[in-house]
Design a protein around this motif. Structure first.
Motif, PDB file in Angstrom:
ATOM      1  N   ALA A 146      36.143 -58.259 -33.736  1.00 51.21           N
ATOM      2  CA  ALA A 146      36.354 -58.178 -35.373  1.00 51.21           C
ATOM      3  C   ALA A 146      37.584 -59.260 -35.627  1.00 51.21           C
ATOM      4  CB  ALA A 146      36.324 -57.042 -35.967  1.00 51.21           C
ATOM      5  N   GLN A 147      37.321 -59.958 -36.648  1.00 50.45           N
ATOM      6  CA  GLN A 147      38.596 -60.849 -37.003  1.00 50.45           C
ATOM      7  C   GLN A 147      39.819 -60.143 -36.975  1.00 50.45           C
ATOM      8  OE1 GLN A 147      37.900 -63.139 -40.220  1.00 50.45           O
ATOM      9  NE2 GLN A 147      39.779 -64.417 -40.157  1.00 50.45           N
ATOM     10  N   ARG A 148      39.783 -58.942 -37.632  1.00 50.59           N
ATOM     11  CA  ARG A 148      41.139 -58.130 -37.847  1.00 50.59           C
ATOM     12  C   ARG A 148      41.596 -57.696 -36.327  1.00 50.59           C
ATOM     13  NH1 ARG A 148      36.961 -54.816 -38.718  1.00 50.59           N
ATOM     14  NH2 ARG A 148      37.172 -52.936 -37.790  1.00 50.59           N
ATOM     15  N   ASP A 149      40.839 -57.702 -35.419  1.00 49.28           N
ATOM     16  CA  ASP A 149      41.345 -57.244 -34.016  1.00 49.28           C
ATOM     17  C   ASP A 149      41.885 -58.387 -33.151  1.00 49.28           C
ATOM     18  OD1 ASP A 149      40.976 -54.685 -34.960  1.00 49.28           O
ATOM     19  OD2 ASP A 149      38.738 -54.743 -34.428  1.00 49.28           O
ATOM     20  N   ILE A 150      41.735 -59.695 -33.380  1.00 49.09           N
ATOM     21  CA  ILE A 150      41.878 -60.841 -32.521  1.00 49.09           C
ATOM     22  C   ILE A 150      43.430 -60.634 -32.218  1.00 49.09           C
ATOM     23  CG2 ILE A 150      42.257 -63.156 -32.379  1.00 49.09           C
ATOM     24  CD1 ILE A 150      39.933 -63.622 -34.592  1.00 49.09           C
ATOM     25  N   PRO A 151      43.598 -60.445 -30.759  1.00 47.99           N
ATOM     26  CA  PRO A 151      44.895 -60.531 -30.221  1.00 47.99           C
ATOM     27  C   PRO A 151      45.658 -61.859 -30.148  1.00 47.99           C
ATOM     28  CG  PRO A 151      43.293 -60.567 -28.599  1.00 47.99           C
ATOM     29  CD  PRO A 151      42.540 -60.416 -29.629  1.00 47.99           C
ATOM     30  N   TRP A 152      46.066 -62.356 -31.374  1.00 55.48           N
ATOM     31  CA  TRP A 152      46.446 -63.704 -31.486  1.00 55.48           C
ATOM     32  C   TRP A 152      47.718 -63.920 -30.570  1.00 55.48           C
ATOM     33  CZ3 TRP A 152      43.532 -66.845 -33.973  1.00 55.48           C
ATOM     34  CH2 TRP A 152      42.418 -66.397 -35.044  1.00 55.48           C
ATOM     35  N   ASN A 153      48.506 -63.235 -30.320  1.00 57.45           N
ATOM     36  CA  ASN A 153      49.714 -63.649 -29.391  1.00 57.45           C
ATOM     37  C   ASN A 153      49.588 -63.700 -28.049  1.00 57.45           C
ATOM     38  OD1 ASN A 153      51.472 -63.466 -31.622  1.00 57.45           O
ATOM     39  ND2 ASN A 153      51.912 -61.388 -31.388  1.00 57.45           N
ATOM     40  N   GLU A 154      47.621 -63.244 -27.573  1.00 58.80           N
ATOM     41  CA  GLU A 154      47.723 -63.220 -26.205  1.00 58.80           C
ATOM     42  C   GLU A 154      46.795 -64.497 -25.913  1.00 58.80           C
ATOM     43  OE1 GLU A 154      45.915 -59.447 -25.301  1.00 58.80           O
ATOM     44  OE2 GLU A 154      47.341 -58.361 -26.231  1.00 58.80           O
ATOM     45  N   LEU A 155      46.447 -65.281 -26.853  1.00 58.52           N
ATOM     46  CA  LEU A 155      45.435 -66.371 -26.701  1.00 58.52           C
ATOM     47  C   LEU A 155      46.246 -67.505 -25.844  1.00 58.52           C
ATOM     48  CD1 LEU A 155      43.895 -66.379 -30.143  1.00 58.52           C
ATOM     49  CD2 LEU A 155      43.064 -65.228 -28.295  1.00 58.52           C
ATOM     50  N   ALA A 156      45.342 -68.124 -24.966  1.00 65.45           N
ATOM     51  CA  ALA A 156      45.877 -68.979 -24.210  1.00 65.45           C
ATOM     52  C   ALA A 156      46.356 -70.388 -24.684  1.00 65.45           C
ATOM     53  CB  ALA A 156      44.597 -69.491 -23.096  1.00 65.45           C
ATOM     54  N   PHE A 157      45.782 -70.939 -25.864  1.00 61.25           N
ATOM     55  CA  PHE A 157      46.009 -72.195 -26.156  1.00 61.25           C
ATOM     56  C   PHE A 157      46.913 -71.972 -27.705  1.00 61.25           C
ATOM     57  CE2 PHE A 157      42.274 -72.730 -23.826  1.00 61.25           C
ATOM     58  CZ  PHE A 157      42.907 -73.591 -22.726  1.00 61.25           C
ATOM     59  N   GLN A 158      47.985 -72.970 -27.966  1.00 62.27           N
ATOM     60  CA  GLN A 158      48.884 -72.854 -29.125  1.00 62.27           C
ATOM     61  C   GLN A 158      48.027 -73.254 -30.431  1.00 62.27           C
ATOM     62  OE1 GLN A 158      52.206 -75.496 -29.023  1.00 62.27           O
ATOM     63  NE2 GLN A 158      52.307 -74.945 -31.144  1.00 62.27           N
ATOM     64  N   SER A 159      46.869 -74.011 -30.071  1.00 58.32           N
ATOM     65  CA  SER A 159      45.947 -74.605 -31.235  1.00 58.32           C
ATOM     66  C   SER A 159      45.171 -73.442 -31.625  1.00 58.32           C
ATOM     67  CB  SER A 159      45.304 -75.886 -30.654  1.00 58.32           C
ATOM     68  OG  SER A 159      44.417 -75.519 -29.536  1.00 58.32           O
ATOM     69  N   THR A 160      44.809 -72.607 -30.829  1.00 54.41           N
ATOM     70  CA  THR A 160      43.948 -71.523 -31.335  1.00 54.41           C
ATOM     71  C   THR A 160      44.704 -70.741 -32.331  1.00 54.41           C
ATOM     72  OG1 THR A 160      43.012 -71.671 -29.115  1.00 54.41           O
ATOM     73  CG2 THR A 160      42.288 -69.571 -30.442  1.00 54.41           C
ATOM     74  N   ARG A 161      45.765 -70.378 -31.906  1.00 54.30           N
ATOM     75  CA  ARG A 161      46.771 -69.627 -33.048  1.00 54.30           C
ATOM     76  C   ARG A 161      46.897 -70.240 -34.494  1.00 54.30           C
ATOM     77  NH1 ARG A 161      50.291 -69.644 -28.453  1.00 54.30           N
ATOM     78  NH2 ARG A 161      49.767 -68.131 -26.895  1.00 54.30           N
ATOM     79  N   ILE A 218      42.846 -81.665 -28.220  1.00 51.02           N
ATOM     80  CA  ILE A 218      41.841 -80.622 -28.141  1.00 51.02           C
ATOM     81  C   ILE A 218      41.157 -80.718 -29.828  1.00 51.02           C
ATOM     82  CG2 ILE A 218      41.716 -78.059 -28.584  1.00 51.02           C
ATOM     83  CD1 ILE A 218      44.333 -77.995 -26.710  1.00 51.02           C
ATOM     84  N   ILE A 219      39.836 -80.926 -29.714  1.00 50.31           N
ATOM     85  CA  ILE A 219      39.076 -81.014 -30.832  1.00 50.31           C
ATOM     86  C   ILE A 219      38.249 -79.598 -30.796  1.00 50.31           C
ATOM     87  CG2 ILE A 219      36.954 -82.067 -31.950  1.00 50.31           C
ATOM     88  CD1 ILE A 219      37.805 -84.343 -30.011  1.00 50.31           C
ATOM     89  N   VAL A 220      38.446 -79.079 -32.118  1.00 46.67           N
ATOM     90  CA  VAL A 220      38.026 -77.586 -32.493  1.00 46.67           C
ATOM     91  C   VAL A 220      36.916 -77.554 -33.719  1.00 46.67           C
ATOM     92  CG1 VAL A 220      38.771 -75.113 -33.332  1.00 46.67           C
ATOM     93  CG2 VAL A 220      40.239 -76.552 -31.818  1.00 46.67           C
ATOM     94  N   TYR A 244      43.910 -81.495 -32.201  1.00 49.36           N
ATOM     95  CA  TYR A 244      45.238 -81.177 -31.947  1.00 49.36           C
ATOM     96  C   TYR A 244      45.867 -82.167 -30.804  1.00 49.36           C
ATOM     97  CZ  TYR A 244      44.227 -77.002 -34.535  1.00 49.36           C
ATOM     98  OH  TYR A 244      43.818 -76.094 -35.530  1.00 49.36           O
ATOM     99  N   SER A 245      46.952 -82.413 -30.995  1.00 47.66           N
ATOM    100  CA  SER A 245      47.513 -83.214 -29.715  1.00 47.66           C
ATOM    101  C   SER A 245      48.882 -82.945 -29.790  1.00 47.66           C
ATOM    102  CB  SER A 245      47.457 -84.669 -29.815  1.00 47.66           C
ATOM    103  OG  SER A 245      47.971 -85.093 -31.022  1.00 47.66           O
TER     104      SER A 245
END
Length: 74
Positions: A59-74, A34-36, A25-26
């Protein structure tokens, strides 16, 4: 790849095995690239260093997507 393994150990206390490249990601006007990777934890204990506020497993279903620091993680 060696840097990803080293950073997981230094920053999160985890030993990992890289399985594959997920994406690169750039963003316009931003310096970092960012290399993932997809990785499997093989050992260690989840910890935080001075670059982290908190570390937890989800657990995958419980990941707080909107709280993650990096846009690339979403």
């Amino acid at each position: 790849m060696a840097a990803a393994v080293r950073e997981a150990r230094e920053e999160a206390g985890l030993d990992i095995e890289l399985e594959r490249l997920l994406n690169v990601y750039s963003y316009p006007g931003r310096a970092p690239v960012i290399i993932v990777y997809v990785a499997k934890m093989t050992g260690g204990t989840l910890t935080c260093d001075d670059e982290s506020l908190e570390g937890r497993f989800f657990a995958q279903r419980d990941i707080p997507w909107n709280e993650l620091a990096f846009q690339s993680t979403r």
